[in-house]
Design a protein around this motif. Sequence first.
Motif, short mmCIF file in Angstrom:
data_model
loop_
_atom_site.label_atom_id
_atom_site.label_comp_id
_atom_site.label_asym_id
_atom_site.label_seq_id
_atom_site.Cartn_x
_atom_site.Cartn_y
_atom_site.Cartn_z
N GLY A 65 -13.68 -13.17 6.36
CA GLY A 65 -14.23 -12.75 7.63
C GLY A 65 -13.30 -12.97 8.81
O GLY A 65 -13.56 -12.49 9.91
N ARG A 66 -12.21 -13.72 8.61
CA ARG A 66 -11.26 -13.99 9.69
C ARG A 66 -9.89 -13.40 9.41
O ARG A 66 -9.19 -12.96 10.33
N PHE A 67 -9.48 -13.41 8.16
CA PHE A 67 -8.15 -12.92 7.78
C PHE A 67 -8.29 -11.60 7.03
O PHE A 67 -9.26 -11.37 6.31
N THR A 68 -7.26 -10.75 7.18
CA THR A 68 -7.23 -9.48 6.46
C THR A 68 -5.85 -9.28 5.86
O THR A 68 -4.84 -9.31 6.58
N ILE A 69 -5.81 -9.07 4.56
CA ILE A 69 -4.56 -8.79 3.87
C ILE A 69 -4.45 -7.28 3.66
O ILE A 69 -5.46 -6.60 3.39
N SER A 70 -3.23 -6.76 3.78
CA SER A 70 -3.01 -5.34 3.56
C SER A 70 -1.60 -5.15 3.04
O SER A 70 -0.76 -6.04 3.15
N ARG A 71 -1.34 -3.99 2.47
CA ARG A 71 -0.01 -3.70 1.96
C ARG A 71 0.32 -2.24 2.16
O ARG A 71 -0.57 -1.37 2.21
N ASP A 72 1.62 -1.99 2.26
CA ASP A 72 2.15 -0.63 2.34
C ASP A 72 3.15 -0.52 1.20
O ASP A 72 4.26 -1.06 1.29
N ASN A 73 2.77 0.16 0.15
CA ASN A 73 3.63 0.22 -1.04
C ASN A 73 4.93 1.00 -0.77
O ASN A 73 5.97 0.69 -1.34
N ALA A 74 4.86 1.98 0.09
CA ALA A 74 6.07 2.77 0.40
C ALA A 74 7.10 1.92 1.14
O ALA A 74 8.31 2.05 0.91
N LYS A 75 6.62 1.04 2.03
CA LYS A 75 7.53 0.21 2.81
C LYS A 75 7.77 -1.15 2.16
O LYS A 75 8.57 -1.94 2.66
N LYS A 76 7.06 -1.45 1.05
CA LYS A 76 7.20 -2.72 0.33
C LYS A 76 6.87 -3.90 1.25
O LYS A 76 7.60 -4.90 1.31
N ILE A 77 5.78 -3.76 1.98
CA ILE A 77 5.36 -4.77 2.95
C ILE A 77 3.93 -5.21 2.63
O ILE A 77 3.08 -4.38 2.29
N VAL A 78 3.69 -6.51 2.77
CA VAL A 78 2.33 -7.03 2.74
C VAL A 78 2.12 -7.84 4.01
O VAL A 78 2.98 -8.63 4.41
N ASP A 79 1.01 -7.59 4.67
CA ASP A 79 0.70 -8.24 5.94
C ASP A 79 -0.53 -9.13 5.80
O ASP A 79 -1.39 -8.90 4.94
N LEU A 80 -0.61 -10.11 6.68
CA LEU A 80 -1.79 -10.95 6.78
C LEU A 80 -2.17 -11.04 8.26
O LEU A 80 -1.45 -11.68 9.04
#
Length: 115
Positions: A65-80
Amino acid sequence: QVQLVESGGGLVQPGGSLRLSCIASGSRFSWYVMGWYRQAPGKQRDLVATITGDGRINYSDSVKGRFTISRDNAKKIVDLQMNSLNPEDTAVYYCNADVFDTDYWGQGTQVTVSS
């Protein structure tokens, strides 16, 4: 061999937000299970969140409910994306890649939540 480079840590006041990013090397990024872990002083390294290549996500109860993980496979990036931060979130945050049961780690980025 997979190399991971984190960025985005820093000092933030309670209630504030930070966004961490991790850039990965390797030609099959979409196959990796990516994750964020954290380690506070004197404590073990704990799971924060993971995301599979097809977007299945798991969060620890402490950050739901506070953190969100995401990724962009084309850019090879994962964010938090971290919102509503509190002092208990203070830790070194590590990016992780699980590549066919082999773990790779970034160097870590410090997140400090303090007024």
